[in-house]
Design a protein around this motif. Structure first.
Motif, PDB file in Angstrom:
ATOM      1  N   ALA A   1       0.829  -1.203   0.000  1.00 18.12           N
ATOM      2  CA  ALA A   1       0.000   0.000   0.000  1.00 18.12           C
ATOM      3  C   ALA A   1       0.867   1.258   0.000  1.00 18.12           C
ATOM      4  O   ALA A   1       0.586   2.232  -0.721  1.00 18.12           O
ATOM      5  N   LEU A   2       1.943   1.244   0.787  1.00 17.95           N
ATOM      6  CA  LEU A   2       2.860   2.382   0.824  1.00 17.95           C
ATOM      7  C   LEU A   2       3.574   2.549  -0.517  1.00 17.95           C
ATOM      8  O   LEU A   2       3.713   3.677  -1.022  1.00 17.95           O
ATOM      9  N   ILE A   3       3.998   1.434  -1.105  1.00 15.09           N
ATOM     10  CA  ILE A   3       4.666   1.497  -2.410  1.00 15.09           C
ATOM     11  C   ILE A   3       3.721   2.033  -3.474  1.00 15.09           C
ATOM     12  O   ILE A   3       4.122   2.802  -4.360  1.00 15.09           O
ATOM     13  N   THR A   4       2.450   1.657  -3.409  1.00 16.35           N
ATOM     14  CA  THR A   4       1.460   2.165  -4.363  1.00 16.35           C
ATOM     15  C   THR A   4       1.341   3.682  -4.269  1.00 16.35           C
ATOM     16  O   THR A   4       1.322   4.391  -5.284  1.00 16.35           O
ATOM     17  N   ALA A   5       1.276   4.180  -3.035  1.00 16.21           N
ATOM     18  CA  ALA A   5       1.173   5.632  -2.842  1.00 16.21           C
ATOM     19  C   ALA A   5       2.441   6.332  -3.337  1.00 16.21           C
ATOM     20  O   ALA A   5       2.371   7.363  -4.028  1.00 16.21           O
ATOM     21  N   LEU A   6       3.607   5.775  -3.017  1.00 14.57           N
ATOM     22  CA  LEU A   6       4.857   6.382  -3.456  1.00 14.57           C
ATOM     23  C   LEU A   6       5.022   6.273  -4.968  1.00 14.57           C
ATOM     24  O   LEU A   6       5.553   7.181  -5.612  1.00 14.57           O
TER      25      LEU A   6
END
Length: 360
Positions: free
Chosen positions: A41-46
């Motif tokens: 989820a964090l990688i998607t946002a970044l």
């Protein structure tokens, strides 16, 4: 619960009971899956934030949530998010495929990009541009067809996908070299426009990928990943010797054939869409095995790790240089040191893809 029953419980699991029913809950694998889900989820946002448009991270989050201004929402959801989603699914497919082939061959190096499966898929797609003046590669479905052809050739030359995993690996390397050379020869005979157009794809790239390929890829994963989970459960028994597996009721021929077919299909689809992205199929199962422990075949963990690796590599390739670096180049640069670690590093915690002592 008696002391003897407690001793039989794997160290990374706990027994949950409900009346007469009981379930062996793999809490270590579950915790790893939750942590990897948060990381993705964090990688998607970044990944949605990684660009040269000057959009702030807060605006990116608003665009993902659909609460920003219409232009921001359209940019994030219609242009960036589809590419990120396709990358995550390609990584998941490669991770599961690598986990299955490593466990089947009993060797961490026996991955689709080493034993010729990826090269076969690449050759089929590259062959579609022969004589073309546009350099546009063919449909993604050519990838699975080429992967199946290469896998059949490797298995026939190796004398089957049995317990002699080293033969599968050695023959696969030979087939991969030959098919790769033929692919290079085909590209060298094409005009500059065609060769230049297909070169970017042959190093592994998600450029221009959207829901037109993401939707069929999602459908493939919905069908094949549950089957891979079932295959992984049966593969746990194959980590013993063949006689023990037969005693436990395993049909060795059927399990090996089904496992190889699933691995080839997943790798072929992933290559057909994202190109031959290197090292993900090697690294994902090894990392997942470290996270989930040595008692399980980490199919789900490999999918999540593979998705995280591709998502992170694609985002990194868009920000570390003035010109976008293809995701396959990033994974190759990072994968070289990882391969050396796998080859020469100590294996204090054997993964599910490592065979028991005494097995080839």
């Amino acid at each position: 619960m008696s002391t003897r029953q407690t001793d039989l419980t794997p160290p990374d699991s706990t027994v949950l009971r409900l009346g007469t029913l009981s379930w062996l809950f793999p809490y270590r694998s579950a915790l790893a899956a939750v942590g990897l889900g948060v990381l993705i989820a964090l990688i998607t946002a970044l990944g949605a934030f990684a660009s040269s448009t000057g959009m702030s991270f807060g605006d990116t989050l608003n665009g993902l949530a659909g609460t920003g201004d219409p232009a921001t929402v359209m940019l994030v959801r219609d242009f960036r998010l589809p590419r990120i989603a396709v990358g995550l699914m390609v990584g998941a497919a490669l991770g599961v495929s690598g986990c299955l082939t490593q466990t089947l061959a009993g060797n961490r190096l026996a991955t689709p990009d080493v034993i010729g499966v990826n090269e076969g898929a690449t050759a089929a797609v590259v062959a579609s541009v022969v004589g073309s003046s546009t350099g546009m590669i063919g449909g993604w479905w050519l990838g699975p067809l080429g992967a199946v052809g290469a896998a059949v050739l490797v298995v026939l030359c190796a004398g089957g996908a049995g317990s002699r995993g080293y033969r599968l690996l050695v023959v696969g390397i030979g087939v991969s070299t030959v098919v790769g050379a033929v692919t290079d020869l085909v590209m060298s005979r094409e005009n500059d426009n065609t060769a230049g157009g297909v070169f970017l794809w042959t190093v592994g790239s998600l450029n221009g990928r959207d829901w037109s390929v993401g939707t069929p890829l999602l459908a493939v994963l919905i069908v094949l990943v549950p089957l891979a989970l079932v295959a992984g459960h049966r593969l746990q028994l194959l980590r013993f010797d063949d006689d023990m597996a037969r005693t436990l009721g395993v049909d060795l021929t059927a399990v090996r054939a089904a496992t190889l077919a699933l691995a080839v299909a997943l790798a072929g689809v992933a290559v057909g869409i994202g190109g031959p992205i290197a090292f993900v199929a090697l690294a994902a199962p090894v990392i997942a095995g470290r996270l989930s422990g040595p008692t399980r075949v980490p199919v789900l963990g490999s999918a999540l790790v593979g998705a995280a690796l591709i998502g992170a590599a694609d985002a990194l390739g868009r920000v570390i240089a003035p010109v976008e670096i293809p995701v396959g180049v990033v994974t190759s640069v990072l994968g070289g040191p990882f391969l050396l670690w796998v080859l020469f590093g100590r294996n204090d915690t054997p993964s599910a893809s490592t065979p028991p002592p005494g097995k080839a």
